[in-house]
Design an enzyme around this catalytic site. Structure first.
Site, PDB file in Angstrom:
ATOM      1  N   GLU A  64      16.255 -81.807 -70.738  1.00  0.00           N
ATOM      2  CA  GLU A  64      16.514 -82.785 -71.366  1.00  0.00           C
ATOM      3  C   GLU A  64      18.287 -83.185 -70.922  1.00  0.00           C
ATOM      4  O   GLU A  64      18.421 -83.867 -71.984  1.00  0.00           O
ATOM      5  CB  GLU A  64      16.596 -81.837 -72.851  1.00  0.00           C
ATOM      6  CG  GLU A  64      15.263 -82.208 -73.479  1.00  0.00           C
ATOM      7  CD  GLU A  64      14.373 -80.752 -74.441  1.00  0.00           C
ATOM      8  OE1 GLU A  64      15.482 -80.755 -75.248  1.00  0.00           O
ATOM      9  OE2 GLU A  64      13.448 -81.482 -74.326  1.00  0.00           O
ATOM     10  N   GLU A 122       7.886 -60.773 -63.800  1.00  0.00           N
ATOM     11  CA  GLU A 122       9.615 -60.999 -65.207  1.00  0.00           C
ATOM     12  C   GLU A 122      10.597 -59.192 -64.595  1.00  0.00           C
ATOM     13  O   GLU A 122      11.685 -58.717 -64.787  1.00  0.00           O
ATOM     14  CB  GLU A 122       9.227 -61.151 -66.719  1.00  0.00           C
ATOM     15  CG  GLU A 122       7.762 -59.421 -66.959  1.00  0.00           C
ATOM     16  CD  GLU A 122       8.171 -59.332 -68.499  1.00  0.00           C
ATOM     17  OE1 GLU A 122       7.654 -58.961 -69.340  1.00  0.00           O
ATOM     18  OE2 GLU A 122       7.887 -60.118 -69.190  1.00  0.00           O
TER      19      GLU A 122
END
Length: 311
Positions: A94, A125
């Site tokens: 963004e 992960e």
């Protein structure tokens, strides 16, 4: 190879984490009405801003370090797995439309790569080596900042990213939702927003995810304010890539200058649609090329360019 704890060890570790704690008083939540559950969730969410507030001095210190390095050309890199990784990628994605940053300046890396944005690749992960490889692909420098994001504060990918970045000389930030976390300990700036146990046991996309989003909003937004990407509270570096943003650009120029629609259109035409330059031509009484030069000399800070135009 990454050494993996056995399930018993990992279970014992999780049981020590606030974010994984079981709340017996909510064990009958599935028997409540929809409205009662919604009220419970809403009540839980109202506690998050206070937990963030407790960390504001640490957040501000991290932002000052990030902004100092980005002013020298460095990058802001988020690294995480699962929800934490997705929030980092979201915040990074963004920045270009909001602040007209090059997409390479704020980057999100997520365990498992882009596919992990929409598909759970939870096993990724567990790899510190994967984090190191993802960061090596970016060729880190001492002007870069790496923010490891992990609700638990123990996720090997996030901890490994911070440890590897620190070895490369980059500034490091560890954002977690548990106190005394390995992630915060590994980082130059440890930020631990302790929001408490979740409504659904261990579902850290809830309060923990909200807390992480709030902090990431601060890291990127305030850094961009420090870098001169705003004028007051106006997004003067907005990239007008669609009709809504083109309309917003004109509104921003109007709010900053009070000029007429005709004057705004002339200013934007003279500056190839650059909002900062358009404001400077109106308020500083200069032409487009002069506005561009003044902004370049002021390293993009509109207030400083306006002061120079008056001098």
């Amino acid at each position: 190879m990454t050494s993996m704890p056995n399930h018993g060890d990992l279970r014992a570790e999780l049981e020590t984490l606030t974010t994984e704690a079981f709340r017996p008083e909510l064990s009958d939540i599935d028997r409540l009405s929809t409205l009662e559950i919604a009220r419970l969730m809403n009540g839980e969410d109202t506690t998050v801003p206070a937990a963030v507030a407790a960390q504001l001095p640490l957040i501000a210190a991290a932002i000052d370090g990030i902004a100092e390095r980005m002013a020298r050309g460095g990058r802001l890199v988020y690294a995480g797995a699962g929800t934490a990784g997705r929030l980092g990628v979201l915040d990074a994605s963004e920045c270009p439309p909001t602040f007209n940053t090059d997409p390479s300046r704020v980057v999100g890396v997520i365990a498992g790569g882009p596919t992990a944005m929409v598909t759970s690749i939870e096993g990724a992960e567990d790899s510190r080596e994967l984090a190191a490889a993802d960061l090596d692909a970016l060729a880190l420098t001492a002007d870069d900042t790496v923010v490891g994001v992990s609700a638990s504060g123990r996720t090997p990918y996030a901890v490994g990213a911070v440890e590897h970045a620190r070895k490369q000389g980059a500034l490091t930030v560890g954002l977690s939702c548990n106190a005394h976390s390995a992630l915060a300990s590994a980082a130059d700036h440890g930020i631990e927003v302790v929001v408490g146990p979740e409504l659904l046991t261990g579902s850290t996309r809830l309060k923990s995810g909200t807390a992480q989003k709030l902090v990431l909003n601060m890291l990127s937004t305030i850094t961009m304010i420090r870098l001169g990407k705003t004028y007051g509270n106006l997004m003067v570096d907005v990239r007008a890539s669609n009709e809504k943003l083109r309309a917003r650009s004109r509104r921003i120029v109007a709010l900053a200058t009070g000029a007429s629609d005709e004057e705004i259109e002339r200013a934007l035409a003279a500056t190839d649609g650059e909002v900062k330059s358009a404001i400077l031509t109106i308020l500083g009484g200069v032409d487009g090329p002069t506005a561009a030069r003044l902004l370049e000399d002021a390293e993009g800070h509109l207030r400083a360019a306006l002061a120079a135009s008056a001098g």
